[in-house]
Design a protein around this motif. Structure first.
Motif, short mmCIF file in Angstrom:
data_model
loop_
_atom_site.label_atom_id
_atom_site.label_comp_id
_atom_site.label_asym_id
_atom_site.label_seq_id
_atom_site.Cartn_x
_atom_site.Cartn_y
_atom_site.Cartn_z
N SER A 56 0.66 -1.19 -0.02
CA SER A 56 -0.28 -0.04 -0.11
C SER A 56 0.75 1.22 0.08
O SER A 56 0.58 2.09 -0.64
CB SER A 56 -0.88 -0.01 1.22
OG SER A 56 -2.02 -0.98 0.70
N ASN A 252 8.93 -7.09 11.01
CA ASN A 252 7.89 -6.00 10.87
C ASN A 252 6.40 -6.60 11.80
O ASN A 252 6.24 -7.57 12.42
CB ASN A 252 7.57 -5.63 9.27
CG ASN A 252 6.91 -6.85 8.87
OD1 ASN A 252 7.24 -7.99 9.19
ND2 ASN A 252 5.84 -6.84 8.10
N THR A 400 -1.20 -9.07 2.45
CA THR A 400 -2.09 -8.58 1.49
C THR A 400 -3.39 -7.96 1.89
O THR A 400 -4.34 -8.65 1.08
CB THR A 400 -1.95 -9.55 0.16
OG1 THR A 400 -2.78 -10.62 0.29
CG2 THR A 400 -0.50 -9.93 -0.35
N1 UDP Z 1 1.14 -2.72 7.91
C1 UDP Z 1 0.96 -1.35 8.54
N2 UDP Z 1 -0.48 -1.04 8.60
C2 UDP Z 1 -1.66 -1.38 8.15
C3 UDP Z 1 -1.49 -2.68 7.59
C4 UDP Z 1 -0.04 -3.16 7.25
O1 UDP Z 1 1.83 -0.68 8.90
O2 UDP Z 1 -2.78 -1.25 8.54
C5 UDP Z 1 2.34 -2.88 7.41
C6 UDP Z 1 3.00 -4.23 8.23
O3 UDP Z 1 4.30 -3.85 8.14
C7 UDP Z 1 2.28 -5.35 7.56
C8 UDP Z 1 2.85 -4.80 6.02
O4 UDP Z 1 2.27 -3.41 5.81
O5 UDP Z 1 3.05 -6.40 7.67
C9 UDP Z 1 2.24 -5.61 4.93
O6 UDP Z 1 0.59 -5.86 5.30
P1 UDP Z 1 -0.63 -6.03 4.02
O7 UDP Z 1 0.27 -6.78 3.03
O8 UDP Z 1 -1.66 -6.46 4.82
O9 UDP Z 1 -0.44 -4.61 3.44
P2 UDP Z 1 -1.13 -4.25 2.13
O10 UDP Z 1 -0.25 -3.62 1.17
O11 UDP Z 1 -2.15 -5.22 1.49
O12 UDP Z 1 -2.02 -2.60 2.55
#
Ligand code: UDP
Length: 562
Positions: A56, A252, A400
């Motif tokens: 994200s 993380n 994800t």
């Molecule tokens: N993460 C964060 N806040 C959130 C969700 C995710 O800081 O609300 C970070 C955290 O380090 C997590 C990583 O982003 O391990 C990946 O999470 P995810 O794959 O769910 O993220 P996306 O890319 O789908 O938003």
């Protein structure tokens, strides 16, 4: 092209002021990362077709003033007030930019220990963790994304029991996931049933803490509300590709990325379901192309990224770790008609992940020839193995959580939670989601069994309500085995099969894996203990268990809770 739930989340959190469509977003991101027009077209295409999405922060920040593109960070926390509050400040800066932070608090002296400068007593790691939590709560109000944290304490820290119990009440320290960093020595004692063995003697009080005290605390906590998780220190460090830079003691927030202090990592996930054709064949040629483009894209980000502080830039550029993974894995299995919880399913997943890892290493080798290996390559395990690469680690399995909604596929390597459920997004809105492959197949099966259109419609409607309420189709008598075996859910699948799937992936993942091991609500503390030991024996790097219904605030809810 993106669906309703995806559009909503994109509009709420991802589009910049001048953007109105996913096309425009992809154009911004591709343009910000590419070094040439050809590259830009490749990057645009793989995102726009939902074959690959970066984490994200990249989608939100690429090409903006912020330009902070990584999701994963860990920070060093020392034992002095200055060091502790420095880490807090850096953590706040990371959260502001959309990243998540992991901290190992074990350097902080235990509660009650002497503090020379003030002639007082120390308040201990848990009280500082609460302060970190409060700071995160304040920052999160400003950003588009909740700042997540991982709090870690080593199993031999004198405050370990207090740490394990720090989240007993639901809602306490809510911005942290907590994990105990356990060693092989500790797990060996648990395996041998040496619960009476004194593990820690507290200096000030001479209080003795046994292996059993700690293990009971862990299993009780998991039974109660899913925390703490465990991290397996020795396995993480056996696979540390840069041991000369020190041991790894933190990850993380969601656990998929073990990192050295101050390292950050950008994640990106390939949507495997996009590479399965109607016959159920995997298009390896096209997958290979996407893996290579994704590695190049993630490697470029390391140079384009704007880092929150210089220490993070330095540590990240020393090893150049990237986190390429998969999502849509269960969808791909469904399309191939292979049960998730079967030897065949694990074999397929293992072979695909091996293909991802080998292709990623090959592409990283190509980049190394062009631009040189990562700066800490000399002295690394890669050098010892005679392999020149540009990135010290390449593969990861991320949760994800958001990008799988955008791509409309099953998240990470998780089994589908339910084929119909209510999902709440971070803005508190709920969506009813019905899995498209499930609905299609259900209609086909019902069509064959019930020629009368009215009855067919009624039967389909009944199944959809049933699965929405209960999360399962395993108890619907008229559905053939060939259907129920394929459409299993996270709650249908036994914990052992969850763990075996995680292990099948871990063998080919350089970093680690974010995965929840679901257990039924009726599970006992003993079963939880068994699952933890099994995970350790399977050489996982970490484990998170969730017992059904043990938390009220679960993000995914079945109909009756949503
Ligand atoms: N993460 C964060 N806040 C959130 C969700 C995710 O800081 O609300 C970070 C955290 O380090 C997590 C990583 O982003 O391990 C990946 O999470 P995810 O794959 O769910 O993220 P996306 O890319 O789908 O938003």
């Amino acid at each position: 092209m993106t669906g309703e739930a995806a559009e909503r989340i994109l509009m709420l959190r991802y589009y910049r002021d001048d953007e109105k469509s996913f096309d425009e977003l992809c154009r911004r991101v591709a343009g910000a990362i590419a070094d040439s027009p050809e590259e830009e077209a490749e990057y645009f295409d793989m995102m726009n077709t939902l074959r690959f999405l970066p984490n994200s922060p990249t989608l939100m920040n690429a090409g903006t003033d912020m330009n902070q593109l990584a999701a994963c960070f860990t920070l060093y926390v020392g034992d002095s007030i200055t060091e502790i509050f420095d880490a807090m400040k850096w953590g706040a800066m990371i959260h502001k930019s959309g990243g998540g932070t992991g901290y190992n608090f074990s350097n902080i002296r235990p509660e009650g220990a002497f503090v020379e400068s003030s002639e007082g007593v120390a308040s201990g790691p848990v009280s500082f963790m609460k302060a970190f939590d409060a700071v995160t709560g304040v920052i999160r109000q400003g950003g588009r994304r909740r700042g997540a944290n991982m709090g870690i304490l080593n199993v031999d820290h004198p405050d370990i029991l207090k740490f394990i119990n720090s989240k007993t009440r639901e809602g306490d320290i809510a911005n942290f996931n907590i994990s105990v960093m356990v060693t092989d020595r500790f797990m060996g004692l648990v395996e041998a049933g040496r619960f009476d063995r004194v593990w820690i003697t507290r200096e000030e009080t001479a209080e003795e803490i046994t292996v059993g005290d700690i293990w009971n605390g862990i299993t009780e906590g998991i039974w109660r509300n899913g925390e703490p998780g465990l991290l397996f220190y020795d396995e993480i460090n056996r696979k540390n590709m840069t041991p000369a830079l020190g041991n790894i003691n933190a990850t993380n927030p969601c656990g998929e990325q073990p990192l050295l202090p101050f390292e950050s990592c950008v994640l990106g996930s390939i949507n495997l379901s996009k590479f399965i054709d109607e016959k159920g064949e995997t298009d390896l040629a096209s997958l290979e192309k996407t893996i290579r483009t994704a590695v190049k894209f993630l490697d470029r980000i390391i140079d384009k990224n704007r880092y929150p502080i210089p220490e993070i830039e330095e540590a990240t550029k020393r090893t150049r770790k990237v986190g390429l993974g998969l999502m849509g894995v269960h969808d791909a299995l469904i399309m191939r008609r292979i049960p998730y919880d079967s030897p065949e399913g694990r074999k397929y997943c293992g072979s695909i992940m091996q293909f991802v890892a080998e292709t990623a290493v090959s592409e990283s080798g190509r980049l190394a020839e062009e631009k040189g290996p990562f700066p800490a390559w000399k002295g690394s395990v890669w050098e010892k193995n005679g392999k020149m690469v540009r990135n010290a680690a390449l593969t990861t399995i991320a949760p994800t959580g958001s990008i799988s909604i955008i791509a409309e596929c099953s998240s990470g390597i998780e089994p589908v939670f339910s084929y119909s459920y209510t999902r709440m997004n971070t803005a508190g809105e709920s969506f009813r989601m019905v899995h498209p492959l499930f609905k299609k197949e259900l209609e086909t099966v019902a069509g064959k069994l019930f020629p009368n259109p009215e009855e067919r419609e009624r039967r389909v409607g009944e199944v959809l309500s049933h699965v929405h309420e209960t999360g399962t189709v395993q108890d619907i008598g008229w559905l053939p085995d060939s259907f129920t075996k394929i459409f299993t859910t996270a709650l249908d699948i036994r914990w052992r099969d969850h763990i075996l799937m995680q292990a099948a992936f871990q063998e080919h993942v350089h970093a680690s894996i974010s995965k929840t091991i679901n257990m039924p609500g009726t599970s006992t503390k003993n079963e939880i203990s068994e699952a933890l030991l099994f995970a350790w024996r399977c050489r996982l790097k970490g484990i998170t268990i969730y017992r059904t219904s043990s938390r009220k605030d679960a993000v995914l809810c079945l109909g009756k809770f949503g």
